[in-house]
Design a protein around this motif. Structure first.
Motif, PDB file in Angstrom:
ATOM      1  N   GLY A   3       0.830  -1.142   0.025  1.00 27.14           N
ATOM      2  CA  GLY A   3      -0.267  -0.104  -0.129  1.00 27.14           C
ATOM      3  C   GLY A   3       0.857   1.298  -0.052  1.00 27.14           C
ATOM      4  N   LEU A   4       2.051   1.259   0.617  1.00 26.67           N
ATOM      5  CA  LEU A   4       3.078   2.452   0.739  1.00 26.67           C
ATOM      6  C   LEU A   4       3.241   2.949  -0.757  1.00 26.67           C
ATOM      7  N   GLY A   5       3.275   2.011  -1.721  1.00 31.74           N
ATOM      8  CA  GLY A   5       3.652   2.422  -3.182  1.00 31.74           C
ATOM      9  C   GLY A   5       2.529   3.093  -3.737  1.00 31.74           C
ATOM     10  N   LEU A   6       1.295   2.742  -3.337  1.00 30.73           N
ATOM     11  CA  LEU A   6       0.318   3.154  -3.904  1.00 30.73           C
ATOM     12  C   LEU A   6      -0.249   4.521  -3.313  1.00 30.73           C
ATOM     13  N   THR A   7       0.358   4.854  -1.956  1.00 28.42           N
ATOM     14  CA  THR A   7      -0.198   6.005  -1.315  1.00 28.42           C
ATOM     15  C   THR A   7       0.924   7.005  -1.407  1.00 28.42           C
ATOM     16  N   ALA A   8       2.046   6.846  -1.345  1.00 25.87           N
ATOM     17  CA  ALA A   8       3.237   7.887  -1.085  1.00 25.87           C
ATOM     18  C   ALA A   8       2.956   8.851  -2.160  1.00 25.87           C
ATOM     19  N   PRO A   9       2.649   8.886  -3.443  1.00 24.75           N
ATOM     20  CA  PRO A   9       2.604  10.028  -4.492  1.00 24.75           C
ATOM     21  C   PRO A   9       1.315  10.901  -3.839  1.00 24.75           C
ATOM     22  N   PRO A  40       7.913  15.625  -8.671  1.00 20.08           N
ATOM     23  CA  PRO A  40       7.435  16.021  -9.733  1.00 20.08           C
ATOM     24  C   PRO A  40       6.340  16.914  -9.887  1.00 20.08           C
ATOM     25  N   ASP A  41       5.479  16.853  -8.889  1.00 20.19           N
ATOM     26  CA  ASP A  41       4.192  17.437  -8.844  1.00 20.19           C
ATOM     27  C   ASP A  41       4.572  19.060  -8.618  1.00 20.19           C
ATOM     28  N   TYR A  42       5.384  19.116  -7.770  1.00 20.04           N
ATOM     29  CA  TYR A  42       6.081  20.597  -7.458  1.00 20.04           C
ATOM     30  C   TYR A  42       6.691  21.372  -8.750  1.00 20.04           C
ATOM     31  N   ILE A  43       7.597  20.396  -9.519  1.00 23.11           N
ATOM     32  CA  ILE A  43       8.107  20.697 -10.643  1.00 23.11           C
ATOM     33  C   ILE A  43       7.241  21.390 -11.497  1.00 23.11           C
ATOM     34  N   VAL A  44       6.120  20.565 -12.039  1.00 30.95           N
ATOM     35  CA  VAL A  44       4.921  21.044 -12.899  1.00 30.95           C
ATOM     36  C   VAL A  44       4.364  22.200 -12.520  1.00 30.95           C
ATOM     37  N   GLY A  92       0.437  21.124   0.438  1.00 31.82           N
ATOM     38  CA  GLY A  92       1.205  22.440   0.671  1.00 31.82           C
ATOM     39  C   GLY A  92       0.354  23.191  -0.712  1.00 31.82           C
ATOM     40  N   GLY A  93      -0.654  22.769  -1.239  1.00 33.34           N
ATOM     41  CA  GLY A  93      -1.127  23.575  -2.312  1.00 33.34           C
ATOM     42  C   GLY A  93      -0.779  23.175  -3.792  1.00 33.34           C
ATOM     43  N   VAL A  94       0.273  22.164  -3.906  1.00 35.66           N
ATOM     44  CA  VAL A  94       0.429  21.694  -5.181  1.00 35.66           C
ATOM     45  C   VAL A  94      -0.353  20.499  -5.656  1.00 35.66           C
ATOM     46  N   PRO A  95      -0.925  20.558  -6.671  1.00 33.47           N
ATOM     47  CA  PRO A  95      -1.941  19.598  -7.050  1.00 33.47           C
ATOM     48  C   PRO A  95      -1.133  18.336  -7.339  1.00 33.47           C
ATOM     49  N   HIS A  96      -1.708  17.243  -6.992  1.00 41.64           N
ATOM     50  CA  HIS A  96      -1.375  15.960  -7.311  1.00 41.64           C
ATOM     51  C   HIS A  96      -1.826  15.469  -8.754  1.00 41.64           C
ATOM     52  N   LEU A  97      -0.794  15.176  -9.472  1.00 38.38           N
ATOM     53  CA  LEU A  97      -0.807  14.617 -11.022  1.00 38.38           C
ATOM     54  C   LEU A  97      -0.871  13.083 -11.140  1.00 38.38           C
ATOM     55  N   GLU A  98      -1.242  12.570 -12.057  1.00 42.77           N
ATOM     56  CA  GLU A  98      -1.157  11.373 -12.501  1.00 42.77           C
ATOM     57  C   GLU A  98       0.302  10.863 -13.254  1.00 42.77           C
ATOM     58  N   TRP A  99       1.022  10.077 -12.686  1.00 46.82           N
ATOM     59  CA  TRP A  99       2.329   9.572 -13.284  1.00 46.82           C
ATOM     60  C   TRP A  99       2.201   8.405 -13.674  1.00 46.82           C
ATOM     61  N   SER A 100       2.889   7.881 -14.654  1.00 48.33           N
ATOM     62  CA  SER A 100       3.232   6.568 -15.308  1.00 48.33           C
ATOM     63  C   SER A 100       3.982   5.621 -14.290  1.00 48.33           C
ATOM     64  N   PHE A 101       4.871   6.320 -13.274  1.00 51.10           N
ATOM     65  CA  PHE A 101       5.549   5.559 -12.429  1.00 51.10           C
ATOM     66  C   PHE A 101       5.112   5.549 -11.158  1.00 51.10           C
TER      67      PHE A 101
END
Length: 252
Positions: free
Chosen positions: A13-19, A143-147, A25-34
């Motif tokens: 579950g950790l691998g699924l929830t970490a992203p 990567p969410d922050y970078i975008v 902090g206001g940075v939207p979560h995006l979908e990533w292939s990895f």
């Protein structure tokens, strides 16, 4: 037995929830292939991201922990890697002991835009452009922050004072950022024909920077899945052995 199974489930579950936990902090979560326990890097996105870095970001930012031969891992052929490396010159010493240059080879590190930090600061108003090799892991939301940062250049709100030589960025701490807006729509012409919108460019270069910071992510996940599978089978055999021993004890 139950605790072993709960522990295995928690690790998966950790691998699924970490992203999701990272995007705060206001940075939207995006979908990533990895993302997730079975996620992998999108090779096409990695190559497009390298193109954005090469044509835009590399003018100011180094990636000193990467060698050109590492690009084979994102789908470039041996010939393509040699051609990419050969576009740069490397300082060396000739047979007479005099300074000279040669074309870079696949084993060489990525070319740095400045010879040293002092030169980098002098060319950027006193600010030192950070090395991007580990940037995707150095920031809290990765990567969410970078975008979000690359997409965060807007007109400042009324009353906000933009410092001299700075730009307003809605995501950057303090909102005054020394880096001018680096990308926009059609900043590059993608080799694979993908439409180069700002969102696409930001997503691709963030994918590339994530790979640069964690190139063994896929291997780590494959090993993790195998370990979890082994632990699962071990748990089943342990439980069956326990039941068998218990029946024998109760039979006596």
């Amino acid at each position: 037995m139950r605790s072993m199974m709960i522990g295995a489930a928690a690790l998966l579950g950790l691998g699924l929830t970490a992203p999701a936990l990272a995007a705060e902090g206001g940075v939207p979560h995006l979908e990533w292939s990895f993302s997730g326990a079975f996620g992998t890097y999108d090779r096409a996105a990695l190559q497009r991201g390298f193109q954005v870095y090469k044509e835009v970001c590399s003018a100011c930012h180094s990636m000193k922990y990467l060698s050109y031969r590492d690009l084979r891992d994102i789908g470039f052929s041996e010939a393509e890697v040699k051609a990419i490396a050969a576009q740069y010159e490397v300082a060396t010493i000739d047979e007479n002991g005099d300074p000279a240059t040669r074309k870079a080879e696949p084993s060489d590190r990525f070319h740095s835009p400045f010879p040293n930090d002092e030169a980098a600061r002098a060319a950027n108003g006193g600010a030192l452009p950070p090395d991007l090799s580990l940037m995707a892991k150095a920031r809290h939301a990765g990567p969410d922050y970078i975008v979000a940062l690359l997409s965060g250049y807007h007109e400042p709100p009324p009353g906000f004072v933009v410092a001299e030589g700075k730009s307003y960025n809605a995501v950057f701490a303090g909102n005054n950022i020394g880096m001018p807006k680096p990308i926009s729509d059609d900043q590059v012409t993608y080799a694979d024909g993908t439409k180069a919108t700002l969102a696409q460019e930001a997503h691709d270069v963030a994918t590339f920077l994530m790979w640069a910071a964690e190139p063994k992510l896929e291997e780590r996940k494959r090993i993790g899945v195998k370990v979890m599978g082994f632990l699962g089978l071990l748990s089943i055999f342990t439980y069956l052995s326990y039941r068998r021993v218990r029946r024998k004890v109760q039979g006596h």
